[in-house]
Design a protein around this motif. Structure first.
Motif, mmCIF file in Angstrom:
data_model
loop_
_atom_site.group_PDB
_atom_site.id
_atom_site.type_symbol
_atom_site.label_atom_id
_atom_site.label_comp_id
_atom_site.label_asym_id
_atom_site.label_seq_id
_atom_site.Cartn_x
_atom_site.Cartn_y
_atom_site.Cartn_z
ATOM 1 N N VAL B 109 -87.201 15.034 30.989
ATOM 2 C CA VAL B 109 -86.101 15.271 30.041
ATOM 3 C C VAL B 109 -85.208 14.036 29.916
ATOM 4 C CG1 VAL B 109 -85.916 17.793 30.378
ATOM 5 C CG2 VAL B 109 -84.670 16.242 31.890
ATOM 6 N N ASP B 110 -84.352 14.062 28.875
ATOM 7 C CA ASP B 110 -83.374 12.983 28.683
ATOM 8 C C ASP B 110 -82.077 13.287 29.423
ATOM 9 O OD1 ASP B 110 -84.702 11.234 26.867
ATOM 10 O OD2 ASP B 110 -84.529 12.805 25.349
ATOM 11 N N VAL B 111 -81.754 14.575 29.528
ATOM 12 C CA VAL B 111 -80.464 14.957 30.114
ATOM 13 C C VAL B 111 -80.659 16.084 31.132
ATOM 14 C CG1 VAL B 111 -78.094 15.723 29.607
ATOM 15 C CG2 VAL B 111 -79.366 14.465 27.871
ATOM 16 N N ALA B 112 -80.018 15.944 32.288
ATOM 17 C CA ALA B 112 -80.030 17.032 33.283
ATOM 18 C C ALA B 112 -78.595 17.531 33.439
ATOM 19 C CB ALA B 112 -80.568 16.523 34.610
ATOM 20 N N PHE B 156 -70.893 17.904 35.939
ATOM 21 C CA PHE B 156 -71.897 17.206 36.744
ATOM 22 C C PHE B 156 -73.173 17.110 35.908
ATOM 23 C CE2 PHE B 156 -73.427 17.256 41.493
ATOM 24 C CZ PHE B 156 -73.628 15.890 41.414
ATOM 25 N N ARG B 157 -73.465 15.938 35.363
ATOM 26 C CA ARG B 157 -74.627 15.784 34.479
ATOM 27 C C ARG B 157 -75.213 14.402 34.619
ATOM 28 N NH1 ARG B 157 -69.768 15.499 31.396
ATOM 29 N NH2 ARG B 157 -69.275 17.608 30.772
ATOM 30 N N ALA B 158 -76.472 14.266 34.240
ATOM 31 C CA ALA B 158 -77.124 12.952 34.311
ATOM 32 C C ALA B 158 -77.847 12.676 33.001
ATOM 33 C CB ALA B 158 -78.113 12.944 35.471
ATOM 34 N N PHE B 159 -77.810 11.401 32.601
ATOM 35 C CA PHE B 159 -78.423 10.998 31.327
ATOM 36 C C PHE B 159 -79.401 9.841 31.561
ATOM 37 C CE2 PHE B 159 -74.100 12.375 30.646
ATOM 38 C CZ PHE B 159 -74.170 13.226 29.562
ATOM 39 N N SER B 160 -80.503 9.875 30.856
ATOM 40 C CA SER B 160 -81.384 8.707 30.854
ATOM 41 C C SER B 160 -80.685 7.639 30.012
ATOM 42 C CB SER B 160 -82.719 9.055 30.214
ATOM 43 O OG SER B 160 -82.528 9.343 28.841
ATOM 44 N N ARG B 161 -81.133 6.407 30.101
ATOM 45 C CA ARG B 161 -80.523 5.346 29.299
ATOM 46 C C ARG B 161 -80.611 5.686 27.807
ATOM 47 N NH1 ARG B 161 -78.875 0.125 29.939
ATOM 48 N NH2 ARG B 161 -78.765 -0.977 27.964
ATOM 49 N N ASN B 162 -81.781 6.185 27.412
ATOM 50 C CA ASN B 162 -81.998 6.554 26.008
ATOM 51 C C ASN B 162 -80.943 7.560 25.532
ATOM 52 O OD1 ASN B 162 -83.433 7.083 23.503
ATOM 53 N ND2 ASN B 162 -84.087 8.982 24.496
ATOM 54 N N ALA B 163 -80.682 8.584 26.354
ATOM 55 C CA ALA B 163 -79.696 9.613 25.982
ATOM 56 C C ALA B 163 -78.284 9.036 25.968
ATOM 57 C CB ALA B 163 -79.774 10.782 26.956
ATOM 58 N N ALA B 164 -77.973 8.225 26.982
ATOM 59 C CA ALA B 164 -76.616 7.661 27.078
ATOM 60 C C ALA B 164 -76.307 6.764 25.883
ATOM 61 C CB ALA B 164 -76.475 6.880 28.374
ATOM 62 N N SER B 190 -83.919 16.076 24.832
ATOM 63 C CA SER B 190 -84.472 17.114 25.702
ATOM 64 C C SER B 190 -83.556 17.267 26.924
ATOM 65 C CB SER B 190 -85.885 16.744 26.130
ATOM 66 O OG SER B 190 -85.882 15.482 26.740
ATOM 67 N N TYR B 191 -83.412 18.502 27.386
ATOM 68 C CA TYR B 191 -82.492 18.745 28.506
ATOM 69 C C TYR B 191 -83.000 19.870 29.392
ATOM 70 C CZ TYR B 191 -80.986 22.711 25.686
ATOM 71 O OH TYR B 191 -80.975 23.865 24.949
ATOM 72 N N THR B 192 -82.461 19.895 30.581
ATOM 73 C CA THR B 192 -82.763 20.996 31.483
ATOM 74 C C THR B 192 -81.515 21.280 32.317
ATOM 75 O OG1 THR B 192 -84.307 21.828 33.141
ATOM 76 C CG2 THR B 192 -83.627 19.554 33.402
#
Lengths: 111, 228
Positions: B109-112, B156-164, B190-192
């Motif tokens: 995914v792009d975002v968690a 509390f979330r995390a992003f791939s570089r692409n998403a950020a 995409s996210y989870t």
């Protein structure tokens, strides 16, 4: 009657002049304000016109028509001011962000 | 992936009492820690200056949303591969960072997004009033942003570089949480959701959002969406 018409006339003219000078340089805003100004000039100079228009719209009295229009106008102004405020806030945010990042970068890179 | 390419953004405002405690485990974890001091008026800045972190300082207080965006822009300019948002008040457990990173590292995914409700045990620890409010916020987000989650206001979330790179937070204050979800849906990222635990310490509870402020957040988000 003539005196109050004169006062209202001067107030309206001043309001339009202030708007043109300080508020909007967009042509659409200026056209809207000019059109509203013309309508109000007619209502001031020929008071029965407001009654006639109100009656045609099924509102009743001219004073009610002006009351409703004033409320609608105020709401639009508040909305426009909110957008303007947001724009200014956004510019300020960008400015502070750029300064903060640049300053941090200079410190980290030792420049 | 090197852990220094994982950037943890910690927006902070007057958190002198807990900031060093919050940052130390992140530094020990080998992450690149970016602290955005959002115009603190207490000893926060003096305390973070003593630590090996990237420091960015807003000269005036803009709000958490603005601080996160500043941190993200800085991290991207420093070559971040993954960006994590982490609260400064000690509510987030650093042990959960690995859980958030995993789906992104595995390129699923792009975002968690962290969720307090996926683990029933964790959900029970949330104060009842807060839990009800969060449920309402979830319903609101489903209606407005068409994105279905169990916990819509979890910072509390995390992003791939692409998403950020695709997300741009415009809401300076707390409405940014809804705005981020809205952008995830709009940009089809995409996210989870990942189960995480939020620690409701007395300190964090005192600094948390009140119900009346939640109404302000709602109004800000709606005005921002329709009058921008």
């Amino acid at each position: 009657m003539i005196i109050i018409q004169g006062i209202l006339f001067i107030l309206l003219l001043t309001a339009i002049a202030i708007y043109f000078r300080y508020f909007s340089h967009q042509i659409i805003g200026r056209i809207i304000v000019l059109a509203m100004g013309c309508v109000l000039f007619i209502f001031i100079l020929f008071p029965p016109t407001a009654n006639y228009v109100a009656w045609s719209l099924g509102i009743g009295r001219g004073v009610d028509l002006i009351f409703y229009l004033a409320h609608a106008f105020m709401l639009i102004i508040v909305g426009l001011l909110y957008i303007k405020l947001k724009e200014q806030q956004s510019i300020l945010t960008e400015l502070i962000r750029k300064i903060a990042i640049e300053f941090s970068r200079q410190k980290t890179d030792g420049k | 992936m090197k852990s220094e390419n994982i950037f943890i953004i910690v927006p902070t405002y007057n958190e002198a009492a807990v900031i060093q405690e919050t940052l130390q485990p992140l530094i020990d974890g080998g992450y690149s820690v970016v602290v955005v001091d959002d115009g603190s008026t207490d000893e926060t800045y003096a305390k973070i200056k003593q630590m090996p972190v990237h420091i960015i300082r807003h000269i005036i207080n803009l709000g958490q949303g603005a601080a996160l965006q500043t941190g993200m822009e800085y991290a991207l300019s420093r070559g971040a591969d993954i960006i994590v948002h982490f609260d400064a008040d000690g509510q987030h457990d650093h042990h959960n960072i690995g859980h958030l990173l995993r789906p992104i590292l595995e390129k699923r995914v792009d975002v968690a997004l962290g969720s307090r409700f996926l683990n029933k045990e964790h959900a029970r620890q949330i104060p009842l009033a807060k839990r009800s409010l969060l449920r309402l916020a979830t319903l609101f987000t489903i209606l407005v942003s068409n994105i279905s989650l169990t916990d819509t206001h979890n910072g509390f979330r995390a992003f791939s570089r692409n998403a950020a790179e695709k997300i741009k937070i415009n809401e300076n204050r707390m409405a940014h949480a809804s705005e981020i979800l809205h952008q995830i849906a709009k940009k089809k990222l995409s996210y989870t959701e990942v189960p995480i635990q939020v620690l409701y310490t007395e300190y964090a509870k005192n600094k948390g959002q009140s119900i009346s402020n939640s109404i302000n957040i709602l109004i800000d988000f709606l005005l921002g969406r329709f009058l921008r």
